[in-house]
Design a protein around this motif. Sequence first.
Motif, mmCIF file in Angstrom:
data_model
loop_
_atom_site.group_PDB
_atom_site.id
_atom_site.type_symbol
_atom_site.label_atom_id
_atom_site.label_comp_id
_atom_site.label_asym_id
_atom_site.label_seq_id
_atom_site.Cartn_x
_atom_site.Cartn_y
_atom_site.Cartn_z
ATOM 1 N N PHE A 99 0.819 -1.214 0.000
ATOM 2 C CA PHE A 99 0.000 0.000 0.000
ATOM 3 C C PHE A 99 0.851 1.260 0.000
ATOM 4 O O PHE A 99 0.583 2.201 -0.766
ATOM 5 N N ALA A 100 1.886 1.321 0.835
ATOM 6 C CA ALA A 100 2.682 2.542 0.975
ATOM 7 C C ALA A 100 3.474 2.876 -0.286
ATOM 8 O O ALA A 100 3.922 4.012 -0.450
ATOM 9 N N GLU A 101 3.660 1.886 -1.174
ATOM 10 C CA GLU A 101 4.443 2.115 -2.380
ATOM 11 C C GLU A 101 3.588 2.483 -3.595
ATOM 12 O O GLU A 101 4.109 2.882 -4.628
ATOM 13 N N ILE A 102 2.283 2.330 -3.469
ATOM 14 C CA ILE A 102 1.377 2.703 -4.566
ATOM 15 C C ILE A 102 1.131 4.205 -4.488
ATOM 16 O O ILE A 102 0.817 4.729 -3.419
ATOM 17 N N PRO A 103 1.264 4.936 -5.582
ATOM 18 C CA PRO A 103 1.061 6.384 -5.548
ATOM 19 C C PRO A 103 -0.312 6.757 -4.987
ATOM 20 O O PRO A 103 -1.333 6.175 -5.359
ATOM 21 N N ALA A 104 -0.322 7.725 -4.079
ATOM 22 C CA ALA A 104 -1.577 8.130 -3.443
ATOM 23 C C ALA A 104 -2.583 8.642 -4.460
ATOM 24 O O ALA A 104 -3.795 8.438 -4.315
ATOM 25 N N SER A 105 -2.094 9.292 -5.521
ATOM 26 C CA SER A 105 -3.016 9.815 -6.538
ATOM 27 C C SER A 105 -3.739 8.673 -7.239
ATOM 28 O O SER A 105 -4.922 8.795 -7.594
ATOM 29 N N PRO A 150 -4.362 -8.774 1.137
ATOM 30 C CA PRO A 150 -3.053 -8.127 1.245
ATOM 31 C C PRO A 150 -2.432 -7.930 -0.134
ATOM 32 O O PRO A 150 -2.531 -8.802 -0.994
ATOM 33 N N TYR A 151 -1.822 -6.794 -0.349
ATOM 34 C CA TYR A 151 -1.213 -6.376 -1.612
ATOM 35 C C TYR A 151 -2.247 -5.913 -2.644
ATOM 36 O O TYR A 151 -1.866 -5.454 -3.708
ATOM 37 N N MET A 152 -3.515 -6.027 -2.320
ATOM 38 C CA MET A 152 -4.568 -5.376 -3.116
ATOM 39 C C MET A 152 -5.600 -4.817 -2.137
ATOM 40 O O MET A 152 -6.805 -4.989 -2.283
ATOM 41 N N ALA A 153 -5.086 -4.145 -1.114
ATOM 42 C CA ALA A 153 -5.910 -3.751 0.033
ATOM 43 C C ALA A 153 -7.061 -2.829 -0.362
ATOM 44 O O ALA A 153 -8.209 -3.032 0.054
ATOM 45 N N VAL A 154 -6.769 -1.809 -1.169
ATOM 46 C CA VAL A 154 -7.795 -0.831 -1.530
ATOM 47 C C VAL A 154 -8.814 -1.452 -2.487
ATOM 48 O O VAL A 154 -10.025 -1.240 -2.344
ATOM 49 N N TYR A 155 -8.335 -2.227 -3.446
ATOM 50 C CA TYR A 155 -9.242 -2.853 -4.408
ATOM 51 C C TYR A 155 -10.235 -3.773 -3.713
ATOM 52 O O TYR A 155 -11.447 -3.688 -3.949
ATOM 53 N N ALA A 156 -9.747 -4.656 -2.843
ATOM 54 C CA ALA A 156 -10.633 -5.586 -2.154
ATOM 55 C C ALA A 156 -11.619 -4.833 -1.261
ATOM 56 O O ALA A 156 -12.798 -5.189 -1.186
ATOM 57 N N ALA A 157 -11.141 -3.788 -0.593
ATOM 58 C CA ALA A 157 -12.029 -3.002 0.270
ATOM 59 C C ALA A 157 -13.097 -2.286 -0.543
ATOM 60 O O ALA A 157 -14.272 -2.221 -0.149
ATOM 61 N N ALA A 262 6.849 -5.839 -7.081
ATOM 62 C CA ALA A 262 6.155 -4.978 -8.049
ATOM 63 C C ALA A 262 5.015 -4.221 -7.387
ATOM 64 O O ALA A 262 4.415 -4.676 -6.417
ATOM 65 N N HIS A 263 4.728 -3.048 -7.922
ATOM 66 C CA HIS A 263 3.555 -2.277 -7.468
ATOM 67 C C HIS A 263 3.041 -1.434 -8.620
ATOM 68 O O HIS A 263 3.774 -1.108 -9.548
ATOM 69 N N SER A 264 1.762 -1.099 -8.564
ATOM 70 C CA SER A 264 1.139 -0.315 -9.633
ATOM 71 C C SER A 264 1.745 1.085 -9.687
ATOM 72 O O SER A 264 1.961 1.716 -8.645
ATOM 73 N N PRO A 265 2.015 1.596 -10.886
ATOM 74 C CA PRO A 265 2.638 2.914 -11.035
ATOM 75 C C PRO A 265 1.608 4.039 -11.047
ATOM 76 O O PRO A 265 0.399 3.818 -10.947
ATOM 77 N N GLU A 266 2.121 5.249 -11.185
ATOM 78 C CA GLU A 266 1.248 6.401 -11.419
ATOM 79 C C GLU A 266 0.404 6.157 -12.659
ATOM 80 O O GLU A 266 0.851 5.515 -13.613
ATOM 81 N N LEU A 267 -0.809 6.666 -12.653
ATOM 82 C CA LEU A 267 -1.655 6.570 -13.838
ATOM 83 C C LEU A 267 -1.158 7.545 -14.900
ATOM 84 O O LEU A 267 -0.738 8.658 -14.585
ATOM 85 N N THR A 268 -1.219 7.106 -16.142
ATOM 86 C CA THR A 268 -0.856 7.985 -17.245
ATOM 87 C C THR A 268 -2.123 8.573 -17.843
ATOM 88 O O THR A 268 -3.185 7.944 -17.812
#
Length: 270
Positions: A99-105, A150-157, A262-268
């Motif tokens: 979670f902490a490594e995924i861009p907040a935006s 875990p590792y998809m915390a926001v999506y699952a929530a 691996a973690h999801s990057p900033e959206l383009t």
Amino acid sequence: MEYRGTTALVTGASGGIGAALAEQLAARGAHLVLVARSTERLTALAEQLRAEHGVRTEVVSTDLTAPGAAEALRTELDRRGVRIDLLVNNAGMASAGRFAEIPASRTRTELALDVCALVDLTHAFLPDMVRRGSGGVLNVASTAAFQPAPYMAVYAAAKSFVLSFSRALWAEYRSAGIRVTVVCPGPVRTGFAVRLGTPQPEIGQLRTPAQVARAALDGYRRGRHTVVPGAANGLMQGIRFLPTRLVLAIGRRTLGRVLGTAHSPELTPA
């Protein structure tokens, strides 16, 4: 409940499950309003479905995460004289990694699309259905909705919210002539991994968009509140009855092995 002659609004209709839902609704005789950001892909699909099935198709290209997008869409359809009988909230996105490594935006956009846009669209179109005493909402969640991931915390929530919200609306409005169904697919053969920006976690029985769309529309027609496409995916939901620590340990080990660092990057920009 018959689809022929009704009008369905499908978000995220430019590909994957959304396009499959649009195709099968058109094949069943429903007129369509196709919504996504990609004007070119929406227009091509609209022309194809109009030619193949003789249904009316409207295209609205919009970013549903923008403030006021749902009301603006409703206003535009009112201007065109289009009444919605079925709202299909399919548009969504996911993020994966710690979670902490995924861009907040990216996380904010994920919640804006998966939760806020879905609620706003339901607010925009459900009241008219209630006044008419007919119509319904079909929401697309995920098997991730049934337990923390875990590792998809926001999506699952977010998908857990969609599941709970949909079931509550089913209970509130079933006696008012309104159908509400939530479909919870497992892994689906789409461009999900490309948008995720990481290896795709595939836990459960892999399905095609057409299989998911067929199960969703059949379940909605029957008045079911929850649809889990694929027998194996349905059986997997028994994991939620295990001790929470065990469920979390299984999720952490399984998703962690697939994702690594691996973690999801900033959206383009689209």
